[in-house]
Design a protein around this motif. Structure first.
Motif: not given
Ligand code: PLP
Length: 382
Positions: A103-107, A140-150
């Motif tokens: 997702s490009l967000n943190m693994d 955590v960065v929500h990269v490009f506006g994509n919600m990370a797995d909060m």
């Protein structure tokens, strides 16, 4: 030239900024600053926000109030804009770099492995076995506006006693539509949330930022520290070391006008994204990266993943440029930047893969369908 991302200022912004100027309230005092804070809080469905000069300032204050101290560590993404990392160093602490997933967000799986296998819970906090330093926080960065797995991130932060800082600078308006956090906006689930209103973000104040926090006292503290920690406005008594980070009334006036347009912009960004996606359906050399299906994402930036190995990213970008189209590779990875090469990086494997294969395509709110068709044509010809 079709630009990558330019601001669109066409609502009440000019009226509000003119008003701020004619009232003479151009600096950090003035009613637009508090109005912007309140309207942002209403929009985000939270109680309070503090408006500051930049997203970087918002992150700096978030780290400071998370208790990040010299010699401690903060877990940060390898793949993101460097502004999420530098404030760790402003405070004399060290970053530990974490990989991204698809997702490009943190693994989150790697993050959990790291916390479980490479760290020890002690009375002083979570200790990194390798460096022996205490880890204070996760960013955590929500990269490009994509919600990370909060859901996972909040659970891990709780389990290991870490502060969770959300860099939502790219994700204003992104909110969950499903699951535990249904209705919650990116930036409002961690201990702190940082937003940016830089010129290329979904809405802009020229330059600016905003802090949110779980605890009301932390938000108030941010506003206080951002205004030089002034305890007495007549005699200039200061009991803490403050910063000149407060947003100005002119910036806030622009922001109030922009905020009125935000929902329209998100809608347009999504429509344009879908239009690109349909147009690229039979494109053999790549595909648009998807967004989190459990969220209404703001679709801030569009990422084209080049799946054809023979197609070189840089030559493609050159061809686009010759056709008058601005595109951009993803950031140089943070753990490979000169200042951070000696820092710990935990099995960074996916980030280099994506870094070598993604380009961002023009995504301004006001891009036309004709422009999108032209970009797709240029990609097909490559
Ligand atoms: C834009 C951005 C920032 C910094 O915001 P500024 O307002 O430019 O200081 C921080 N992190 C990320 C991921 C960003 O994209």
């Amino acid at each position: 030239m079709i630009p990558l991302s330019v601001p669109v200022i066409k609502g009440n912004e000019k009226k509000y900024v003119d008003e701020a100027i004619s009232n003479g309230w151009v600096s950090t005092s003035g009613s637009y600053v508090t109005r912007f804070e309140h309207e942002m809080a209403d929009y985000l469905k939270i109680k309070q926000t503090a408006a500051v000069q930049s997203g970087t300032a918002a992150l700096h204050l978030s780290y400071l109030l998370s208790g990040v101290k010299p010699g401690q560590e903060v877990i940060v993404p390898a793949l993101t804009f460097i502004a999420a990392v530098n404030p760790v160093k402003y405070l004399g602490a060290e970053p530990v770099f974490m990989d991204c997933d698809d997702s490009l967000n943190m693994d989150c799986q790697k993050l959990e492995d790291f916390l479980k296998k490479e760290c020890t819970k002690t009375t002083l906090g979570l200790r990194n076995n390798k460096s022996k330093r205490i880890i204070t926080a996760i960013t955590v960065v929500h990269v490009f506006g994509n919600m990370a797995d909060m859901e996972t991130l909040v659970r891990l932060a709780d389990e290991y006693g870490l502060k969770l800082i959300e860099d939502a600078t790219e994700a204003l308006g992104t909110r969950y539509t499903d699951g535990l956090y249904e209705g919650k906006f990116a930036g409002t689930m961690g201990d702190f949330g940082a937003y940016s209103f830089n010129g290329n973000k979904i809405i802009t104040t020229g330059g600016g930022g905003l802090v949110t926090a779980k605890k009301a006292a932390d938000v108030e503290r941010c506003a206080y520290l951002a205004a030089q920690a002034k305890d007495d406005t007549l005699f200039y008594v200061h009991n803490h070391i403050g910063y000149n980070y407060r947003m100005t009334n002119m910036q806030a006036a622009l922001g109030v006008g922009q905020l009125e347009c935000l929902e329209d912009y998100i809608h347009m960004k999504e429509q344009n994204y879908n239009y690109y996606r349909e147009g690229l359906e039979n494109f053999e050399d790549g595909k648009l990266m998807p967004f989190n299906e459990k969220a209404r994402n703001n679709h801030w930036f569009y990422s084209l993943l080049l799946t054809n190995k023979a197609l070189k990213r840089d030559s493609l970008m050159k061809q686009l440029k010759e056709a008058g189209i601005e595109s951009r590779p993803i950031w140089k990875l943070n753990h490979t930047q000169t200042m951070y090469q000696s820092c710990q990086a935990y099995y960074i494997e996916k980030a280099p893969y994506y870094q070598n294969r993604i380009i961002n395509l023009p995504c301004s709110v006001n891009i036309t369908e004709a422009d999108i068709n032209y970009v797709i044509e240029a990609l097909r010809k490559s």
